[in-house]
Design a protein around this motif. Sequence first.
Motif, mmCIF file in Angstrom:
data_model
loop_
_atom_site.group_PDB
_atom_site.id
_atom_site.type_symbol
_atom_site.label_atom_id
_atom_site.label_comp_id
_atom_site.label_asym_id
_atom_site.label_seq_id
_atom_site.Cartn_x
_atom_site.Cartn_y
_atom_site.Cartn_z
ATOM 1 N N MET A 110 -0.435 3.835 -10.018
ATOM 2 C CA MET A 110 -0.851 3.093 -8.812
ATOM 3 C C MET A 110 -0.914 1.593 -9.093
ATOM 4 S SD MET A 110 -4.022 3.935 -6.347
ATOM 5 C CE MET A 110 -4.807 2.662 -5.365
ATOM 6 N N GLN A 116 -10.299 4.668 -2.452
ATOM 7 C CA GLN A 116 -9.381 4.082 -3.441
ATOM 8 C C GLN A 116 -9.959 2.872 -4.166
ATOM 9 O OE1 GLN A 116 -6.545 5.565 -4.409
ATOM 10 N NE2 GLN A 116 -7.327 7.155 -3.053
ATOM 11 N N HIS A 130 3.493 10.032 -7.049
ATOM 12 C CA HIS A 130 2.079 10.432 -7.096
ATOM 13 C C HIS A 130 1.887 11.872 -6.614
ATOM 14 C CE1 HIS A 130 0.889 6.132 -7.544
ATOM 15 N NE2 HIS A 130 -0.105 6.687 -8.190
ATOM 16 N N ASP A 177 2.606 0.358 -9.038
ATOM 17 C CA ASP A 177 3.133 0.219 -7.670
ATOM 18 C C ASP A 177 2.848 -1.178 -7.127
ATOM 19 O OD1 ASP A 177 3.675 2.954 -7.770
ATOM 20 O OD2 ASP A 177 1.858 3.514 -6.657
ATOM 21 N N SER A 236 0.842 -1.201 0.000
ATOM 22 C CA SER A 236 0.000 0.000 0.000
ATOM 23 C C SER A 236 0.870 1.242 0.000
ATOM 24 C CB SER A 236 -0.971 0.020 1.183
ATOM 25 O OG SER A 236 -1.971 0.997 0.931
ATOM 26 N N GLY A 237 0.246 2.371 -0.324
ATOM 27 C CA GLY A 237 0.991 3.626 -0.422
ATOM 28 C C GLY A 237 0.239 4.787 0.205
ATOM 29 N N GLN A 262 0.447 9.179 0.115
ATOM 30 C CA GLN A 262 1.101 10.319 -0.539
ATOM 31 C C GLN A 262 1.730 11.256 0.494
ATOM 32 O OE1 GLN A 262 -0.655 12.115 -4.078
ATOM 33 N NE2 GLN A 262 -2.570 11.164 -3.432
ATOM 34 N N TYR A 320 -2.477 8.912 -13.238
ATOM 35 C CA TYR A 320 -2.226 8.504 -11.847
ATOM 36 C C TYR A 320 -2.614 7.047 -11.557
ATOM 37 C CZ TYR A 320 -3.187 9.202 -6.725
ATOM 38 O OH TYR A 320 -3.264 9.118 -5.365
#
Length: 344
Positions: A134, A152, A47, A137, A10-11, A13, A130
């Motif tokens: 994602m 999300q 991002h 990623d 997971s990410g 920002q 974007y």
Amino acid sequence: MAKFVERVFSGVQPTGNLHLGNYLGAIVKFVELQKTHDCLYCVVDLHAITLPQKPEELKANIREVTAAFIACGIDPEKHIVFNQSQVTEHAELAWVFNCVARIGWLNRMTQFKEKAGKDRENASVGLYAYPCLMAADILAYRATHVPVGEDQKQHLELARDIAQKFNLDFAASIAANGYGDAFFPLPEPLIQGPATRVMSLRDGSKKMSKSDPSDYSRINLSDDADAIAQKVRKAKTDPEPLPSEVEGLKQRPEADNLVGIFAALNGETKLDVLKVFGGGNFSAFKSALVDLAVAKLGPIGAEMQRLKSDPASIDRVLVDGAARARAVASKNMAMVKDILGFVR
Ligand code: AMP
Ligand code: TRP
């Protein structure tokens, strides 16, 4: 379809003002999943530049999110914590996915519409693309599970669509290279619990957000006890007493939000909370919520401060994490190049 090794990605920002929504919607789950899975947690700085950033603030925010991860209980030795721009495979695979995803798919993304606002012609191409970044990623690690907040969900569906289209379009080449019957897993979103969408404290119809101009709309992870207390006391409510059943929270967005926050912070359900506070007024409930929020978030804020006072040690965590992430991503990227027919 092929079986994939379970892996979590997971990410978050690095755009400042990490708040209770990020914590309850995402980071709490990151911490929990460490017990059962191999996890990668990424500070997604590529991002962040889809909207304008000041370089010095970006740098501070990358360290801030890293400090928050660690202060909340993510273990960067057992798992992988890193920033996206240090692992170039993210950008490389994103380009491939720009060529897999269809314009029609991206045109449906509601977050682009919200973030681009009225002046869509003037939004960056990066903001539009974007969701392909994602997807890259996640799929650079062939990750199978992705803990995120409710907002999300649509991006995760797009990531699944991209994985599936790649697997189908290149099925023959995947097989010819000996990579099995499907190269990418279809990553599953993990979105559960009482606080998957934490709302603004000033307006129960708006998401709690980093970019809300009112600081009273959110509780920041860096807020001290006084700030937390003031924000909870000022939080918007309605004149009715709290209901005794979850059903009674319908049409009462502010009450629903505060009860959800309490439940999530205390690791219980909304009904558990209403069993104790149902029938009572908001002032007693808010006092208990202040105590709970200060008890849970106070130590996190203090630990973040301590970690941020030594930026070099944060940077070492990121460099080490990036090296370990790169080891996985570069192998997968090499296979993607074989599948596409690139010479290497
Ligand atoms: P971002 O700050 O947009 O990178 O979001 C990081 C993570 O926090 C993502 O998994 C989001 O879904 C989650 N998140 C952000 N805002 C909220 C919110 N208000 N409620 C629940 N989760 C959220
Ligand atoms: N788009 C996510 C957000 O704004 C952040 C993100 C980037 C992410 N890449 C990701 C989340 C990969 C999960 C997996 O919250």
